[in-house]
Design an enzyme around this catalytic site. Structure first.
Site, PDB file in Angstrom:
ATOM      1  NE  ARG A  27      -2.155  -0.463  11.477  1.00 13.56           N
ATOM      2  CZ  ARG A  27      -0.961  -0.152  10.982  1.00 13.56           C
ATOM      3  NH1 ARG A  27      -0.857   0.695   9.982  1.00 13.56           N
ATOM      4  NH2 ARG A  27       0.121  -0.691  11.480  1.00 13.56           N
ATOM      5  CE  LYS A  77     -10.222   8.289   1.176  1.00 14.69           C
ATOM      6  NZ  LYS A  77      -9.925   9.088   2.375  1.00 14.69           N
ATOM      7  CG  ASP A 113     -12.156  10.751   4.918  1.00 10.44           C
ATOM      8  OD1 ASP A 113     -12.143   9.763   5.676  1.00 10.44           O
ATOM      9  OD2 ASP A 113     -11.788  10.699   3.729  1.00 10.44           O
TER      10      ASP A 113
END
Ligand code: ATR
Length: 296
Positions: A27, A77, A113
């Site tokens: 998204r 990551k 994050d």
């Protein structure tokens, strides 16, 4: 946290995107596209598919093509962190990065994050007193995968006295011990079968497992031991109201869904590439909810 000062100086509209494998359901383009429009910016943000084998070549290709940088998601990551020339402490402490900024031929890496998680918690609290109370008690965490690292780092930063972590595979919890070393936070590993008992006296319960995500088994845990002031957080956002959050709300506990973390982790990335710090508005939240509902 990275700032707009790191924004790339390449001529023309800044380009960025999300690197993942797969990346179809991301998204992030919707979120960054909304902010580009809101701020009347000409930049772009797209989905960038990269297999683990191709990751490094794809990143180098983006830099050569004049991109401002990229976000990085599963499974890249750790690779993004390893590839960087300059690493922000937010990424080095976790050995994982979700934000790359290309600057003067160098790759800068950061991790937003944990910031996103703390912001979403802040938004979910009615007032700062209740937030302080949540964070002053032991916190219970479910899961010890990639997603748990940033949450552990954030809770350590927030000064949580104890982290009780339960995971189906116990050894994975031990491998996260370094995140609490030398801090005021004590880490306790809890067998998966004892996950309900560990909630006794906790101010927070955070689910970082994939359980409860659409297409995955649901998360089975009794919340009876949680104090009535506690908050239940699920980082899963598809569905937005997981069965864990539904049960928590029925018991009168505060709940925080995973969408806040997704939206807030995006803001510092946008600022780093496009030079404007964007706002997480109710309109943006609704836009993503509509999209989640369309696709579910
Ligand atoms: P990551 O890539 O982030 O490490 P993952 O390995 O798919 O993600 O797992 C995310 C978390 O969900 C892990 O804590 C995982 O538990 P294990 O470490 O034991 O694999 C947890 N998880 C996934 N499916 C589960 C299940 N059916 N029961 C219990 N935990 C589960």
């Amino acid at each position: 946290m990275m700032s707009g000062k790191l924004a790339n100086s390449v001529q023309g509209p800044a380009k960025a995107g999300i690197l993942g494998w797969p990346v179809t359901h991301s998204r992030s383009p919707l979120i960054h596209g909304y902010w580009l429009k809101m701020h009347n910016l000409e930049g772009s943000y797209e989905k960038l598919l990269a297999s683990p084998e191709d990751f490094q070549d794809v990143v180098m290709g983006l830099m050569e093509a004049g991109y401002a940088g990229a976000n990085v998601t599963v499974p890249h990551k750790e690779a993004a962190y390893a590839l960087a020339d300059v690493v922000d402490p937010s990424a080095s402490r976790l050995s994982a990065a979700n934000l790359l900024v290309f600057k003067e031929g160098e790759i800068h890496a950061a991790n937003t994050d944990g910031y996103g998680f703390l912001q979403s918690l802040h938004e979910g609290a009615e007032d700062t007193n209740i937030e302080k109370k949540w964070l002053s008690k032991p916190a219970a965490l479910l899961g010890a995968g990639g997603a748990s690292r940033a949450i552990i780092g954030a809770l350590v930063d927030a000064g949580v006295p104890e982290l009780r972590i339960s995971n189906r595979t116990m050894e994975k919890i031990e491998s996260l011990g370094f995140l609490c070393e030398g801090t005021q936070t004590k880490m306790t590993a809890v067998p998966w079968n004892d996950r309900a008992a560990m909630l006794d006296g906790c101010g927070l319960l955070v689910n970082t497992t994939t359980l409860g995500m659409s297409g995955q088994p649901s998360l089975d845990i009794s919340l009876d031991k949680l104090p009535d002031f506690a908050a239940v957080v699920d980082i899963v956002y598809a569905p937005l109201e997981t069965s864990l959050l539904k049960v928590a709300a029925q018991k009168g506990l505060r709940t925080v869904d995973g969408l806040g973390m997704l939206l807030h982790q995006a803001a510092p990335s946008f600022a780093a590439w496009f030079g404007v710090t964007p706002e997480v508005t109710p309109e943006l939240r609704q836009l993503v909810i509509n999209n989640l509902e369309e696709k579910s």
